[in-house]
Design a protein around this motif. Structure first.
Motif, PDB file in Angstrom:
ATOM      1  N   VAL A   1       0.471  -1.235  -0.013  1.00  0.00           N
ATOM      2  CA  VAL A   1       0.069   0.226   0.049  1.00  0.00           C
ATOM      3  C   VAL A   1       0.921   1.409   0.153  1.00  0.00           C
ATOM      4  O   VAL A   1       1.648   1.505   1.163  1.00  0.00           O
ATOM      5  N   VAL A   2       0.775   1.415  -0.811  1.00  0.00           N
ATOM      6  CA  VAL A   2       1.440   3.702  -0.614  1.00  0.00           C
ATOM      7  C   VAL A   2       0.593   4.167  -0.617  1.00  0.00           C
ATOM      8  O   VAL A   2      -0.791   4.106  -0.986  1.00  0.00           O
ATOM      9  N   CYS A   3       0.615   5.555  -0.849  1.00  0.00           N
ATOM     10  CA  CYS A   3       0.323   6.637  -0.614  1.00  0.00           C
ATOM     11  C   CYS A   3       0.087   8.782  -1.336  1.00  0.00           C
ATOM     12  O   CYS A   3       1.456   8.284  -1.488  1.00  0.00           O
ATOM     13  N   GLY A   4      -0.434   8.664  -1.827  1.00  0.00           N
ATOM     14  CA  GLY A   4      -0.276   9.956  -2.270  1.00  0.00           C
ATOM     15  C   GLY A   4      -1.066  11.340  -1.647  1.00  0.00           C
ATOM     16  O   GLY A   4      -2.615  11.081  -1.595  1.00  0.00           O
ATOM     17  N   ASP A   5       0.150  12.043  -1.057  1.00  0.00           N
ATOM     18  CA  ASP A   5      -1.239  13.386  -0.261  1.00  0.00           C
ATOM     19  C   ASP A   5      -0.158  14.828  -0.931  1.00  0.00           C
ATOM     20  O   ASP A   5       0.959  14.117  -1.059  1.00  0.00           O
ATOM     21  N   ARG A   6      -0.998  15.293  -0.800  1.00  0.00           N
ATOM     22  CA  ARG A   6      -0.936  17.391  -1.708  1.00  0.00           C
ATOM     23  C   ARG A   6       0.021  17.464  -0.705  1.00  0.00           C
ATOM     24  O   ARG A   6       0.732  18.881  -0.457  1.00  0.00           O
ATOM     25  N   SER A   7       0.014  16.960   0.620  1.00  0.00           N
ATOM     26  CA  SER A   7       0.881  17.742   1.827  1.00  0.00           C
ATOM     27  C   SER A   7       1.525  16.729   2.435  1.00  0.00           C
ATOM     28  O   SER A   7       1.424  15.663   2.759  1.00  0.00           O
TER      29      SER A   7
ATOM     30  N   THR B   1       4.014  13.220  -2.392  1.00  0.00           N
ATOM     31  CA  THR B   1       3.711  14.685  -3.347  1.00  0.00           C
ATOM     32  C   THR B   1       2.867  14.183  -4.715  1.00  0.00           C
ATOM     33  O   THR B   1       2.529  15.242  -4.789  1.00  0.00           O
ATOM     34  N   ASP B   2       3.834  13.415  -4.875  1.00  0.00           N
ATOM     35  CA  ASP B   2       3.550  13.091  -6.562  1.00  0.00           C
ATOM     36  C   ASP B   2       2.131  12.209  -7.190  1.00  0.00           C
ATOM     37  O   ASP B   2       2.906  11.291  -6.727  1.00  0.00           O
ATOM     38  N   LEU B   3       1.490  12.849  -7.229  1.00  0.00           N
ATOM     39  CA  LEU B   3       0.132  12.147  -7.307  1.00  0.00           C
ATOM     40  C   LEU B   3       0.361  11.050  -7.399  1.00  0.00           C
ATOM     41  O   LEU B   3      -0.618   9.957  -8.152  1.00  0.00           O
TER      42      LEU B   3
END
Ligand SMILES: NC(=O)C1=CN([C@@H]2O[C@H](COP(=O)(O)OP(=O)(O)OC[C@H]3O[C@@H](n4cnc5c(N)ncnc54)[C@H](O)[C@@H]3O)[C@@H](O)[C@H]2O)C=CC1
Ligand SMILES: O=C(O)C(=O)Cc1ccc(O)cc1
Length: 296
Positions: A36-42, A60-62
Motif C-alpha cells: 500500500v502506497v499513498c499520495g497526498d498534497r501535504s 506528494t507526486d500524485l
C-alpha cells in the motif's frame, strides 16, 4: 501474515487522512494487498504516514503514487475530485479499479466519470463510518468493522470489479450494499448531512449568545449539547464540500425539516402538549428500533 491471499497487488491511497490512513492500516490487518502506497498534497501528511509505518511509500507526486497500482482509492475531500479525475484517471492502465470514499456519490460520476479511460473500472463507494477527527494519526484499522459501505456502480459497470471492491470492504468487516448514486445522496442527506448541518447551526447559535450566557453554555453543557459539539467539530473543509456537492438533496430535506420545526414551534406556542408528546414517543421508538437492529 494472513491465511487468505491478498485481494490486490498494489493499492494507492490518495489522501492519507482519517479515512485513507484507516484503510492503509486495514491493508495488513485484513490482508487487502501486498503493498500500500499513498499520495497526498501535504508533505507533512506524507511524512507522518511514513513515520507511522502505515504505507510503503508516500509522495506528494500524485501521478507517481498511482503508477502501477491495481486499485486506486480516492480519500480526499469531494472538492478535489474534479482535479483528481483530470490528473489521475487518464494515467491509469486498463484493468485498474478506481474507487473513492466520498460522502456524496452523484458528484463522483460527474467529476471523475468523463476522465476515465476505456478498460478502467470506476466503482464509487462510501464507507458510512467515521469520526470528527482528521489526519493520518486519527485513523484506525477497525473503523469500518460492523459498519455499512455503500457502492454506487454506474450502469454497465464491470461486475468483477464491483465484486472486488465489495470484497475489500467485507474484509474490513463492513456490510456492503449497492444502490443508485442519486438514491444514496437522498438517503445520506437526511441520515448524515442534515444532522451535521443542525449540529453546526446549534453550536454556532450558542457561540453567538452574549458572553455571560456563552460561558454558562460551556459550563452546564449536558449530554445533548455535548453530542452536538462532537459532530460540529468535524472537518470544516470536508463538510463544506459535502454541502456544495449534495446541494439539491440537502436543500430538499432542509425544506421538510424547516416545515416540521415550524409546526413544533406552533405546538409550543399554543401549548399543544399532546402533539409534542406524540412526536417524542414516535422518535423514542425509532431510536430503540435502531439499537435493537444493531444488537440483532
Ligand atoms: N471523516 C469522516 O467521518 C468520513 C469521511 N468520508 C469522506 O472521506 C474523504 C476524506 O475525508 P477524511 O479522511 O475525513 O479527511 P482528512 O481531512 O482527514 O484527510 C484528507 C487528506 O486529503 C489530503 N488532500 C486534500 N486535498 C488534496 C488534494 N487536492 N490533493 C491531494 N491530497 C489532498 C489532505 O492533505 C489530507 O491528508 C472525504 O471525501 C469525505 O467525504 C467518508 C466517510 C466518513
Ligand atoms: O462522526 C460521525 O458521527 C459521523 O457521522 C461520521 C461520518 C461522517 C461522514 C460520512 O460520510 C460518514 C460518516
Amino acid at each position: 501474515m494472513t491465511a487468505t491471499a491478498p485481494l490486490f497487488d498494489r493499492i494507492a491511497i490518495i489522501g492519507i487522512g482519517l479515512i485513507g490512513s484507516s484503510l492503509a492500516r486495514a491493508v495488513p490487518a485484513y490482508g487487502l494487498a501486498r503493498t500500500v502506497v499513498c499520495g497526498d498534497r501535504s508533505e507533512a501528511a506524507c511524512a507522518k504516514a511514513l513515520e507511522l509505518g502505515i504505507v510503503a511509500e508516500a509522495t506528494t507526486d500524485l501521478e507517481a503514487a498511482v503508477d502501477g497500482a491495481d486499485l486506486v482509492i480516492l480519500c480526499t475531500p469531494m472538492g478535489s475530485f474534479a482535479e483528481m479525475g483530470e490528473r489521475l484517471a487518464p494515467r491509469l492502465k486498463p484493468g485498474t479499479i478506481l474507487t473513492d470514499v466520498g460522502s456524496v456519490k452523484q458528484a463522483v460520476l460527474r467529476d471523475i466519470g468523463p476522465h476515465v479511460p476505456d478498460g478502467v473500472h470506476l466503482i464509487p463507494g462510501h464507507p458510512v463510518a467515521g469520526t470528527e477527527h482528521s489526519g493520518p494519526e486519527a485513523g484506525f484499522a477497525s473503523l469500518f468493522n460492523g459498519r455499512w459501505c455503500i457502492l454506487t456502480p454506474p450502469t454497465g459497470a464491470n461486475a468483477d470489479a464491483v465484486e472486488k471492491v465489495a470484497g475489500l470492504w467485507r474484509r474490513c468487516g463492513s456490510n456492503v450494499e449497492t444502490m443508485d448514486a442519486a438514491h444514496h445522496d437522498r438517503v445520506l442527506a437526511i441520515t448524515s448531512h442534515l444532522p451535521h448541518l443542525i449540529a453546526y447551526t446549534i453550536v454556532g447559535t450558542a457561540s453567538d449568545l452574549e458572553e455571560t450566557t456563552k460561558s454558562e453554555v460551556i459550563k452546564f453543557s449536558a449530554g445533548g449539547f455535548r453530542d452536538f459539539t462532537r459532530i460540529a467539530a468535524s472537518d470544516p473543509v470536508m463538510w463544506r464540500d459535502v454541502f456544495l456537492n449534495n446541494r439539491e438533496a440537502v436543500l430538499e430535506t432542509l425544506q421538510l425539516f424547516t416545515e416540521d420545526l415550524t409546526a413544533l414551534q406552533r405546538a409550543i406556542r399554543w401549548g399543544e402538549g399532546d402533539r409534542l408528546q406524540e412526536l417524542f414517543t414516535r422518535t423514542r421508538a425509532i431510536r430503540r428500533g435502531i439499537i435493537d437492529a444493531k444488537q440483532a
